[in-house]
Design a protein around this motif. Sequence first.
Motif, PDB file in Angstrom:
ATOM      1  N   GLU A  12       1.027  -1.264   0.105  1.00  0.00           N
ATOM      2  CA  GLU A  12      -0.053  -0.047  -0.009  1.00  0.00           C
ATOM      3  C   GLU A  12       1.089   1.152  -0.138  1.00  0.00           C
ATOM      4  OE1 GLU A  12      -3.422   1.690   3.143  1.00  0.00           O
ATOM      5  OE2 GLU A  12      -3.619  -0.539   2.290  1.00  0.00           O
ATOM      6  N   GLU A  21      -4.434  -0.870  -6.293  1.00  0.00           N
ATOM      7  CA  GLU A  21      -5.849  -1.361  -6.470  1.00  0.00           C
ATOM      8  C   GLU A  21      -6.222  -1.741  -7.823  1.00  0.00           C
ATOM      9  OE1 GLU A  21      -8.262   0.602  -3.583  1.00  0.00           O
ATOM     10  OE2 GLU A  21      -7.553  -0.765  -2.101  1.00  0.00           O
ATOM     11  N   GLY A  76     -11.105 -10.547  -3.142  1.00  0.00           N
ATOM     12  CA  GLY A  76     -11.896  -9.322  -2.829  1.00  0.00           C
ATOM     13  C   GLY A  76     -13.711  -9.879  -2.908  1.00  0.00           C
ATOM     14  N   GLU A 112     -13.877  -4.962  -2.969  1.00  0.00           N
ATOM     15  CA  GLU A 112     -13.090  -4.699  -1.844  1.00  0.00           C
ATOM     16  C   GLU A 112     -12.233  -5.716  -1.702  1.00  0.00           C
ATOM     17  OE1 GLU A 112     -14.165  -4.099   2.790  1.00  0.00           O
ATOM     18  OE2 GLU A 112     -15.313  -2.538   1.644  1.00  0.00           O
ATOM     19  N   PHE A 113     -10.712  -5.230  -2.013  1.00  0.00           N
ATOM     20  CA  PHE A 113     -10.003  -6.223  -1.873  1.00  0.00           C
ATOM     21  C   PHE A 113      -8.944  -6.355  -0.710  1.00  0.00           C
ATOM     22  CE2 PHE A 113     -10.227  -5.708  -6.376  1.00  0.00           C
ATOM     23  CZ  PHE A 113     -10.420  -7.344  -6.936  1.00  0.00           C
ATOM     24  N   GLU A 114      -8.301  -7.547  -0.446  1.00  0.00           N
ATOM     25  CA  GLU A 114      -7.273  -7.529   0.735  1.00  0.00           C
ATOM     26  C   GLU A 114      -6.341  -8.625   0.359  1.00  0.00           C
ATOM     27  OE1 GLU A 114      -8.757 -10.470   4.195  1.00  0.00           O
ATOM     28  OE2 GLU A 114      -9.848  -8.563   4.125  1.00  0.00           O
TER      29      GLU A 114
END
Length: 193
Positions: A51, A58, A156, A165-167
């Motif tokens: 990040e 993203e 996601g 919505e990703f992690e």
Amino acid sequence: MKRHFRSKLLVIRRYLAEVWTQINYYIFDPSKPSKAEFLKLSVEDQAAWIEANIPEHETKLYGDGYFGCSYDLDEGKLDEYLEYRDDYGVSGLIEEQLPSLSEERAFEIDDGAELTSEELEALRTAMAENDFDGWDTHSGFYFKVRFGALYALFVGQDIGQGGSEFELERVFANKRLALQRVSEKPMVALEIK
């Protein structure tokens, strides 16, 4: 003739851009961690590093970064369907997947008969197909480390028109290993490029 030349030129440009990207992975950059150092970090620390150091990471998860999707059926939900067969229309769901299911067998299923392994798998498939929000999206991208590259795999949840919505799920030495990990999930639809 001009169109043909332009299309060939476009293909060559894309290829050269890909080659240039690959070459850049092998330019030594002492400001980045080594592969071994990065892989030793916890997933949370890896996600924080990505990040902080990969601008617009993203956006890389869409388009060419898309891997496919998977569905992990909640066994509790399956038990609920089996307990309340009429409420969920279990025989109809099975019949969608197994059109050869006889009417007599459908009535037996509605009355609580034990399902065969084929019927149970058909029910699982129907449940997954009807649960649009339960599917996980898998995407990833290569990113540069000190010398070389690693592959970041993200999972996601679809949030509608806003995308997903990703992690970070895990970082791998290459895309092949990430693909292998995703393909081990119970229900998978992969889009391999």
